[in-house]
Each structure stands twice: as structure tokens, then as C-alpha cells.
Scaffold this motif. Sequence first.
Motif, short mmCIF file in Angstrom:
data_model
loop_
_atom_site.label_atom_id
_atom_site.label_comp_id
_atom_site.label_asym_id
_atom_site.label_seq_id
_atom_site.Cartn_x
_atom_site.Cartn_y
_atom_site.Cartn_z
N GLY A 1 0.81 -1.21 0.00
CA GLY A 1 0.00 0.00 0.00
C GLY A 1 0.84 1.26 0.00
O GLY A 1 0.53 2.23 -0.70
N LEU A 2 1.93 1.26 0.76
CA LEU A 2 2.82 2.42 0.78
C LEU A 2 3.46 2.66 -0.58
O LEU A 2 3.56 3.80 -1.04
CB LEU A 2 3.91 2.23 1.84
CG LEU A 2 3.48 2.40 3.31
CD1 LEU A 2 4.62 1.99 4.23
CD2 LEU A 2 3.07 3.84 3.59
N GLN A 3 3.91 1.58 -1.22
CA GLN A 3 4.61 1.74 -2.49
C GLN A 3 3.68 2.15 -3.62
O GLN A 3 4.11 2.83 -4.56
CB GLN A 3 5.33 0.44 -2.85
CG GLN A 3 6.42 0.03 -1.87
CD GLN A 3 7.45 1.12 -1.67
OE1 GLN A 3 7.80 1.84 -2.59
NE2 GLN A 3 7.95 1.26 -0.45
N THR A 4 2.42 1.75 -3.56
CA THR A 4 1.49 2.07 -4.64
C THR A 4 0.51 3.18 -4.24
O THR A 4 -0.41 3.48 -5.00
CB THR A 4 0.67 0.81 -5.03
OG1 THR A 4 -0.06 0.35 -3.88
CG2 THR A 4 1.59 -0.30 -5.51
N GLU A 5 0.74 3.79 -3.08
CA GLU A 5 -0.12 4.85 -2.56
C GLU A 5 -1.57 4.40 -2.45
O GLU A 5 -2.51 5.19 -2.62
CB GLU A 5 -0.02 6.11 -3.42
CG GLU A 5 1.36 6.73 -3.44
CD GLU A 5 1.38 8.11 -4.04
OE1 GLU A 5 0.68 9.00 -3.50
OE2 GLU A 5 2.09 8.31 -5.03
N ASN A 6 -1.75 3.13 -2.12
CA ASN A 6 -3.08 2.58 -1.86
C ASN A 6 -3.28 2.62 -0.34
O ASN A 6 -3.01 1.67 0.38
CB ASN A 6 -3.17 1.15 -2.39
CG ASN A 6 -4.56 0.56 -2.26
OD1 ASN A 6 -5.36 0.99 -1.43
ND2 ASN A 6 -4.86 -0.44 -3.07
N VAL B 1 -0.45 2.21 -11.96
CA VAL B 1 -0.44 1.85 -10.54
C VAL B 1 -0.11 3.05 -9.66
O VAL B 1 -0.68 3.21 -8.57
CB VAL B 1 0.58 0.72 -10.29
CG1 VAL B 1 0.74 0.44 -8.80
CG2 VAL B 1 0.14 -0.56 -11.01
N ASP B 2 0.79 3.91 -10.12
CA ASP B 2 1.33 4.98 -9.27
C ASP B 2 0.59 6.31 -9.37
O ASP B 2 0.84 7.20 -8.55
CB ASP B 2 2.81 5.22 -9.62
CG ASP B 2 3.68 4.03 -9.27
OD1 ASP B 2 3.36 3.35 -8.27
OD2 ASP B 2 4.67 3.78 -9.97
N ARG B 3 -0.28 6.47 -10.35
CA ARG B 3 -0.95 7.77 -10.49
C ARG B 3 -1.87 8.02 -9.31
O ARG B 3 -2.34 7.08 -8.65
CB ARG B 3 -1.73 7.83 -11.79
CG ARG B 3 -2.86 6.83 -11.90
CD ARG B 3 -3.38 6.73 -13.33
NE ARG B 3 -4.37 5.67 -13.46
CZ ARG B 3 -4.69 5.11 -14.62
NH1 ARG B 3 -4.08 5.48 -15.73
NH2 ARG B 3 -5.60 4.16 -14.68
N GLU B 4 -2.14 9.29 -9.05
CA GLU B 4 -2.90 9.66 -7.85
C GLU B 4 -4.40 9.39 -8.02
O GLU B 4 -5.09 9.11 -7.05
CB GLU B 4 -2.67 11.13 -7.52
CG GLU B 4 -1.24 11.43 -7.08
CD GLU B 4 -1.09 12.84 -6.54
OE1 GLU B 4 -2.13 13.50 -6.32
OE2 GLU B 4 0.06 13.27 -6.34
N GLU B 5 -4.91 9.48 -9.23
CA GLU B 5 -6.34 9.27 -9.45
C GLU B 5 -6.56 8.04 -10.33
O GLU B 5 -5.82 7.79 -11.27
CB GLU B 5 -6.96 10.50 -10.12
CG GLU B 5 -6.91 11.76 -9.26
CD GLU B 5 -7.56 12.94 -9.93
OE1 GLU B 5 -8.08 12.77 -11.06
OE2 GLU B 5 -7.57 14.03 -9.34
N ASN B 6 -7.59 7.27 -9.99
CA ASN B 6 -7.98 6.09 -10.77
C ASN B 6 -6.86 5.08 -10.90
O ASN B 6 -6.71 4.41 -11.94
CB ASN B 6 -8.48 6.51 -12.16
CG ASN B 6 -9.65 7.45 -12.10
OD1 ASN B 6 -10.58 7.25 -11.31
ND2 ASN B 6 -9.62 8.51 -12.90
N ALA B 7 -6.04 4.96 -9.87
CA ALA B 7 -4.96 3.97 -9.90
C ALA B 7 -5.54 2.57 -9.81
O ALA B 7 -6.61 2.34 -9.23
CB ALA B 7 -4.00 4.21 -8.74
N ILE B 8 -4.85 1.62 -10.42
CA ILE B 8 -5.25 0.21 -10.35
C ILE B 8 -4.18 -0.55 -9.58
O ILE B 8 -3.07 -0.05 -9.38
CB ILE B 8 -5.45 -0.39 -11.76
CG1 ILE B 8 -4.15 -0.35 -12.57
CG2 ILE B 8 -6.56 0.35 -12.49
CD1 ILE B 8 -4.26 -1.00 -13.93
N ASP B 9 -4.51 -1.77 -9.15
CA ASP B 9 -3.50 -2.51 -8.41
C ASP B 9 -2.54 -3.21 -9.37
O ASP B 9 -2.81 -3.32 -10.57
CB ASP B 9 -4.15 -3.50 -7.43
CG ASP B 9 -4.93 -4.60 -8.12
OD1 ASP B 9 -4.66 -4.90 -9.29
OD2 ASP B 9 -5.81 -5.19 -7.47
#
Length: 514
Positions: A180-185, A493-501
Amino acid sequence: MSAPLSRALADLPDLLQAHLVLSLAAIALAVGIGLPLAIAASHAPGLRAPVLAIVGVFQTIPGLALLALFYPALVLLGRATGWAVPALGFLPALLALSIYAMLPIVRNAVTAIAGLDPVLRQAADGIGMTARQRLLRVELPLGAPVILAGLRTAAVWTIGTATLATTVGQPSLGDLIFSGLQTENWVRVLVGCGAAAVLALMTDALLGLIERGIARRSKAMVLSGIGALLFAVLLAFVPLSGGNGDADRPAYVVGAKNFSEQYILAALLERRLEAAGMRVERRDNLGSAIAYRAVAAGDIDVYVDYTGTLWANVLNRNDNPDRETMMRVLSRGLMARDGVRVLGSLGFENAYAFAMPAARARALNIADLDDLAAKGPELTLGSDLEFLSRPEWRAVEGAYGMRFGGSTAYSPTFMYRAVANGRADVISAFSSDGRIAALDLVTLADPRGALPRYDAVILLSQRAAQDPELVRALRPLIGAISIARMREANLAVDREENAIDPAAAAAALDADLR
């Protein structure tokens, strides 16, 4: 329910169970070693100070460092003895956490037993009790509240620190936190932290119930607490799913380091192997050194690494040959040294590159590393957690005389945030990262060739390299992934909006490659 939350909750049961098994085993081992040691120290004043000093020293070592140190220690033990010592996963995590839990157990037990009123011991001796009877009937019952207080502290520490076990390949609630930290999830982070906190508080409450029951001489309270703990032990070992009808298929372990691109590529490898009919396990969030040692030792079977990392950290080379020469020497060197096979390059490079906001670079007239070196003392560097201790930084430092006015190490996610909000002027970026374009960063040229090439390559353990089906399943990936495709997957994965896993990004990448 949001998609990130549903995915986090879907992963939670297995990770919670693995976390509980590890924590309970570590606490049990710490009690099994620490309590007899404390009993011996409490009855031998000459032994007391050294024992407390030794367990105290171990407690001063950060939990993450202690976990990391056990991996090479177990590898060396296996090589020295010829035993098949599992150096990745449960064993190093168990040993490190058990040592970490011993201080409150030993210290409280020594205090409880050695601090008893001497009159009580004299009375026990006076009625003819043996040393063993005195311990079991007088010292331990009277000291139980203090001993249990130490056990409660150890349990909370252990459950919290067990989240770090994911760094040595042991599944835990830390998988949710680190990914979660690495992908900003942040949903995954909150679910992982919340589950660990609830587990620690529940364990503390049950041990507290037993402690109060002993103090009040309430058998009902004691039995209720013990019964609840036994139920937790039962839950920890009850399978969450039915039997695996595919248990006779080969099981291979896919490894990944601790950033988005690695999660995506590991998921891609996993998809290809499962499509070929193989069972797959994952070991994520491994450090660079641990990942390579793990594939060399056969603890993982396949993962993606980078030629520059292998060149500098494994072969200890500081020259910078052309791509073909580096690949040829690496392939021969890794095979000869460790039996590790380089299957081939995926087709893109993820090199270290100094990057800064384009507007800032233009304002300071910085286009390459020579320019950066001239302005460096006025600037702040943001690096990833490893860069400043790696040979690549030493090479840049030596070639350009690079110095900065200040530097701060971040996880990759926060490193990019630091340069975006101005806390860092320049960062040690990764060339395949989609955030370079998204944040309007410019990468600085390296005219002196200090930074080596970083082609992404698939590495196979000896066992994996000997399986023609596995090789056949992965070979179509060689040369198939362009830098543009990888940047697109990383940014998804890394974008702030509409990121996917990462698994969804891997599925999209896989579909694009077929």
C-alpha cells in the motif's frame, strides 16, 4: 464497497492467519527460552547482569535490521553444515521476532522471582520444599502478575514488529502495509495497520484477563482467558480453504522487490506460469541483496532484476561496458558463481537517473550531471532508501565530484512526492517510472558514463532453469516489453487518481503482449 477496500479485505484472511501463526510461534519460542533463562539468572546473581545485558543489546537493534541479518546468517549456516536450512520466509522471521520479544519476558521474570521477599523463601525451605517445589509453588505463582505483564508487552511488540517479516519473504499483514505504501493505496495500509492493531489489542486484553484472574484468584477469569487464547491458536492453524486438488503440480516461488514495477512484473510472471499449469507462490518486498541471495539459494525460483544492480552488487564490478558485453559477462558470471541463469532481457531498461522538475532545471541551466555537480551544494537531493549506499552513487560521486547541500532518503513513493512539492530539488529517479512524465521531470544526461545500464532481466534458480515447461512459459517475455509499455503500466499503478492494483496492471500488460 470500493474496489481497493474489497481487494484488501479479500487478501486479509490469509495474511492475518499467517501473521497470527508467526506471532504466536515467536512468542511461544521466546517464553520457552526466556523464562528458563530468567529463572536461572534470578537464582544466580553472577549470571543476572550478563543475561539482562545481552537481551538488552538485541532489543536495541531495529526490528527490520534484525530480520535482515538472519537471512545471510542462515545462508552461511546452510553452507557450513550442508543442511537444507530455509533462509527465507518463516524461519528467519521466527528467530528474529523471538529474540526481539525476550527482553520484557526475561527482565520481568527476573524482577518477579529475584524480588520476592526472602522470608517467603525461608518459609518454603523451612517446611522442607525442594528448590523445584519452591519455584513451582511459591516463586512462579507469586511472581505471575509481573511475569504476565512482561509477556503482554512482548506480545504487543511481536505482533507489531511481525509486519516487517514481509521483507524476508514471510507473508504477514505487512504485505498490505508495504504494498500500500509503495502504490499509494492507503486503504491497504489502513487495513493492514488496523488488523495488526486489533490483533495486538485483543491478545493484550486476553493476557490481561489471565493476569487479573491470577491476582484475584478467579479460576473463571483465568480459564476464560486461556480458552480464548487456545481458540486463537486453533484458528491460526485451521485451513481457510479446502484441499488443493492441484497439489501434485510443480510449485514455484516468484520474488519481487519493494516497488510498483516489481509487483507488476512478478504478477506477470505469475500469470504466465499459472497459465502453463504451475502452482505459484509469491514473496514480495524483498531487498535487492536478499532477492538475489534467495534465488541463488533456491528460496525463490524466478524474479526480475537489473543488470546494473547485478554488475555492481553481485560481481562487484565498477566498470561500465556496453550492453552486449555486460549481458554476456553477467550470464557467465552468475551461472559460474551461483548457478543462477539469466533467461534474458525483457526489452526495457530501468536505470538510475537524476531527475528534477523541468522548469527548475531550465531556471538553473542544468542539463547534465556536470551542471548538477556545479550547482549541487546549493541543492537538496531526495534518494530512494538504497541509492546513497550503492556503488552507483560512489561512481557518480567519484566521476563528477558530486556534493549536495543536503540529502534525505525516502521510499520511492515519497521520493517523487518530495520533488513534486519542492522538498527535494533533484531525485535519484528510475527511468521506466511513469511519474517522470506525469510530474514533468527531466532526466539529466550522464556524459561521463558513470551510471551503468539497467536492463530488466529474468533470473532463474537452478531448479527453475532445469524445467523446460517453465522456461517455455517465460521465454515469450524476452524482448517483448518496451520502455513505453512499462512506463504506462507503472503509471497506471502509481498515479494519484484512478490507480489500479499491480495485478490488474499486469493483466493489462499481459493482454497487450499476446
